[in-house]
Every structure is written in structure tokens, then in C-alpha cells.
Design a protein around this motif. Structure first.
Motif, PDB file in Angstrom:
ATOM      1  N   HIS A  95      21.952  69.276   9.003  1.00  0.00           N
ATOM      2  CA  HIS A  95      22.802  69.651  10.167  1.00  0.00           C
ATOM      3  C   HIS A  95      22.471  69.077  11.559  1.00  0.00           C
ATOM      4  O   HIS A  95      21.715  70.145  12.172  1.00  0.00           O
ATOM      5  CB  HIS A  95      23.013  71.000  10.297  1.00  0.00           C
ATOM      6  N   PRO A  96      22.835  67.855  12.009  1.00  0.00           N
ATOM      7  CA  PRO A  96      21.901  67.052  13.170  1.00  0.00           C
ATOM      8  C   PRO A  96      22.586  67.807  14.547  1.00  0.00           C
ATOM      9  O   PRO A  96      21.874  67.377  15.544  1.00  0.00           O
ATOM     10  CB  PRO A  96      22.327  65.863  12.900  1.00  0.00           C
ATOM     11  N   PHE A  97      23.353  68.773  14.330  1.00  0.00           N
ATOM     12  CA  PHE A  97      23.829  69.502  15.550  1.00  0.00           C
ATOM     13  C   PHE A  97      22.950  70.507  16.144  1.00  0.00           C
ATOM     14  O   PHE A  97      22.773  71.072  17.151  1.00  0.00           O
ATOM     15  CB  PHE A  97      25.203  70.066  15.423  1.00  0.00           C
ATOM     16  N   LEU A  98      21.898  70.801  15.073  1.00  0.00           N
ATOM     17  CA  LEU A  98      20.607  71.744  15.498  1.00  0.00           C
ATOM     18  C   LEU A  98      19.930  71.055  16.656  1.00  0.00           C
ATOM     19  O   LEU A  98      19.527  69.768  16.442  1.00  0.00           O
ATOM     20  CB  LEU A  98      19.836  72.076  14.236  1.00  0.00           C
ATOM     21  N   LEU A  99      19.664  71.650  17.826  1.00  0.00           N
ATOM     22  CA  LEU A  99      18.964  71.004  18.953  1.00  0.00           C
ATOM     23  C   LEU A  99      17.508  71.375  18.637  1.00  0.00           C
ATOM     24  O   LEU A  99      16.449  70.499  18.738  1.00  0.00           O
ATOM     25  CB  LEU A  99      19.416  71.811  20.214  1.00  0.00           C
ATOM     26  N   THR A 100      17.093  72.620  18.728  1.00  0.00           N
ATOM     27  CA  THR A 100      15.613  72.877  18.505  1.00  0.00           C
ATOM     28  C   THR A 100      15.633  74.283  17.851  1.00  0.00           C
ATOM     29  O   THR A 100      16.220  75.160  17.927  1.00  0.00           O
ATOM     30  CB  THR A 100      15.183  73.562  19.938  1.00  0.00           C
ATOM     31  N   SER A 101      14.369  74.216  17.053  1.00  0.00           N
ATOM     32  CA  SER A 101      13.839  75.376  16.056  1.00  0.00           C
ATOM     33  C   SER A 101      12.480  75.755  16.626  1.00  0.00           C
ATOM     34  O   SER A 101      11.895  74.841  16.500  1.00  0.00           O
ATOM     35  CB  SER A 101      13.883  75.145  14.764  1.00  0.00           C
ATOM     36  N   ARG A 102      12.375  77.043  16.790  1.00  0.00           N
ATOM     37  CA  ARG A 102      10.860  77.444  16.906  1.00  0.00           C
ATOM     38  C   ARG A 102      10.703  78.201  15.930  1.00  0.00           C
ATOM     39  O   ARG A 102      11.467  78.914  15.444  1.00  0.00           O
ATOM     40  CB  ARG A 102      10.696  77.883  18.477  1.00  0.00           C
ATOM     41  N   TYR A 103       9.163  78.290  15.378  1.00  0.00           N
ATOM     42  CA  TYR A 103       8.922  79.020  14.306  1.00  0.00           C
ATOM     43  C   TYR A 103       7.560  79.773  14.171  1.00  0.00           C
ATOM     44  O   TYR A 103       6.596  79.291  14.851  1.00  0.00           O
ATOM     45  CB  TYR A 103       9.262  78.509  12.928  1.00  0.00           C
ATOM     46  N   ALA A 104       7.336  80.791  13.416  1.00  0.00           N
ATOM     47  CA  ALA A 104       6.093  81.359  13.018  1.00  0.00           C
ATOM     48  C   ALA A 104       6.111  81.740  11.845  1.00  0.00           C
ATOM     49  O   ALA A 104       7.250  81.472  11.044  1.00  0.00           O
ATOM     50  CB  ALA A 104       5.775  82.665  14.077  1.00  0.00           C
ATOM     51  N   ASP A 105       5.151  82.520  11.227  1.00  0.00           N
ATOM     52  CA  ASP A 105       5.234  82.715   9.648  1.00  0.00           C
ATOM     53  C   ASP A 105       6.122  83.787   9.382  1.00  0.00           C
ATOM     54  O   ASP A 105       6.468  84.112   8.226  1.00  0.00           O
ATOM     55  CB  ASP A 105       3.899  83.076   9.394  1.00  0.00           C
ATOM     56  N   ASP A 106       6.643  84.683  10.419  1.00  0.00           N
ATOM     57  CA  ASP A 106       7.647  85.772  10.161  1.00  0.00           C
ATOM     58  C   ASP A 106       8.656  85.659  10.894  1.00  0.00           C
ATOM     59  O   ASP A 106       9.558  86.595  10.954  1.00  0.00           O
ATOM     60  CB  ASP A 106       6.840  87.006  10.107  1.00  0.00           C
ATOM     61  N   HIS A 107       9.091  84.634  11.723  1.00  0.00           N
ATOM     62  CA  HIS A 107      10.186  84.752  12.427  1.00  0.00           C
ATOM     63  C   HIS A 107      10.583  83.117  12.996  1.00  0.00           C
ATOM     64  O   HIS A 107       9.794  82.436  13.052  1.00  0.00           O
ATOM     65  CB  HIS A 107      10.228  85.567  13.665  1.00  0.00           C
TER      66      HIS A 107
END
Length: 176
Positions: A95-107
């Protein structure tokens, strides 16, 4: 799901849209929720999808699809960081409409633009995103814990006032 009449799907006009399963313009729908004369009491109306740019008779331009900035927050049990990153990258690829994803091991937090007729349609699409793509992208079994949907004008006002992520925030998948 209530509000859906059994039978063949309602016809769609134009190119398909990512969202837009709203009741506006549905067969038998009237402003204020008045029941159509050809629908029996208790019979539910069909929901239809609205393609980008489609307009119903009598609608003003402000009722056509517009852009909404969506921030979806999810969390749950800890998962290996490498697996979370790979899953978010797969989601972004699918889904290339996603701009940015930030992540950690639980969120994680996903930000993107959605084209929809109104806030309700944009929020409905956002609330389905994680669950619908959990298996195909290999996403962790986390739950949605936050959702923000704002219109384009509000987004740009916040950026101008120094709130929110800067427009130059790198696009892609990044750790918190």
C-alpha cells in the motif's frame, strides 16, 4: 453488520477508491434518515462505495472526496524488532499510500493520506487497515489504540504552527 441489504452489490461508478463505503447516496437514503417509500419497515438499505471525483445530483463541491491525514497507533505484546520492521515494510510495499511508519517492539504508528468523502469514511478505512492486512503483511497481532483523522487544512495549520511532524520527515519505516 447492520445497514446492508442482502442481494447483489450496488453498482459503482468510475475508478475504485481505497475507502468510501458510506451510506451517502445509497439507494433509498434521504437526508435526515427518512425511510424510502419503497422500503418496508425493518428492511435495511444497501451501502455503496463512492469513487474519487464522483458526485451525486444536487451535491456541492464540498461533498466530493478530499484528503485526510491519518495517524493510526497500534500496540500489543512484544515482538522481535526485525519482524515488526519487515511487516511494516511489506505493508508499505503493498500500500504505497503509507507515508511513514515508526515502530518499537510493542507499538507502532502509521501516518498516511486518505482520500474520502468525509471524516467518517476516512476513519472507517483506517480502522480496517491493520486487521485486514495482518496476515498478508505478517503484522503483529496488536490492537488499535489510537486514531487521529484531520483534514488537509488542519494538518497544514499545525505544521505552520510548529506542531506535528515536519513535512521533511523521512518517508518510510523507522524505529522510534
Amino acid at each position: 453488520m447492520s445497514g446492508v441489504r442482502p442481494g447483489p452489490p450496488a453498482p459503482r461508478g468510475g475508478a475504485a477508491s481505497r475507502g468510501g463505503t458510506g451510506a451517502r447516496g445509497a439507494a433509498g437514503a434521504r437526508p435526515g434518515g427518512a425511510r424510502s417509500a419503497n422500503r418496508a419497515p425493518g428492511e435495511e438499505r444497501a451501502l455503496t462505495s463512492v469513487a474519487a471525483g464522483d458526485r451525486f445530483r444536487g451535491e456541492e463541491p464540498e461533498h466530493t472526496p478530499r484528503l485526510w491525514h491519518v495517524t493510526l497507533s497500534v500496540s500489543g505484546a512484544r515482538a522481535p524488532l526485525a519482524e515488526v520492521r519487515r511487516a511494516l515494510e511489506q505493508l508499505a510495499h503493498d500500500h504505497p499510500f503509507l507515508l511513514t511508519s515508526r515502530y518499537a517492539d510493542d507499538h507502532a504508528e502509521i501516518r498516511y493520506w486518505e482520500e474520502a468523502r468525509d471524516l467518517h469514511d476516512a476513519a472507517a478505512v483506517a480502522l480496517r487497515l491493520w486487521g485486514e492486512h495482518r496476515q498478508t503483511a505478517g503484522l503483529p497481532p496488536w490492537e488499535i489504540v489510537g486514531l487521529e483523522v484531520i483534514d488537509r487544512v488542519t494538518y497544514h495549520q499545525r505544521i505552520a504552527a510548529g506542531y506535528g511532524p515536519a513535512p521533511a520527515t523521512p518517508v518510510g519505516v523507522h524505529p522510534f
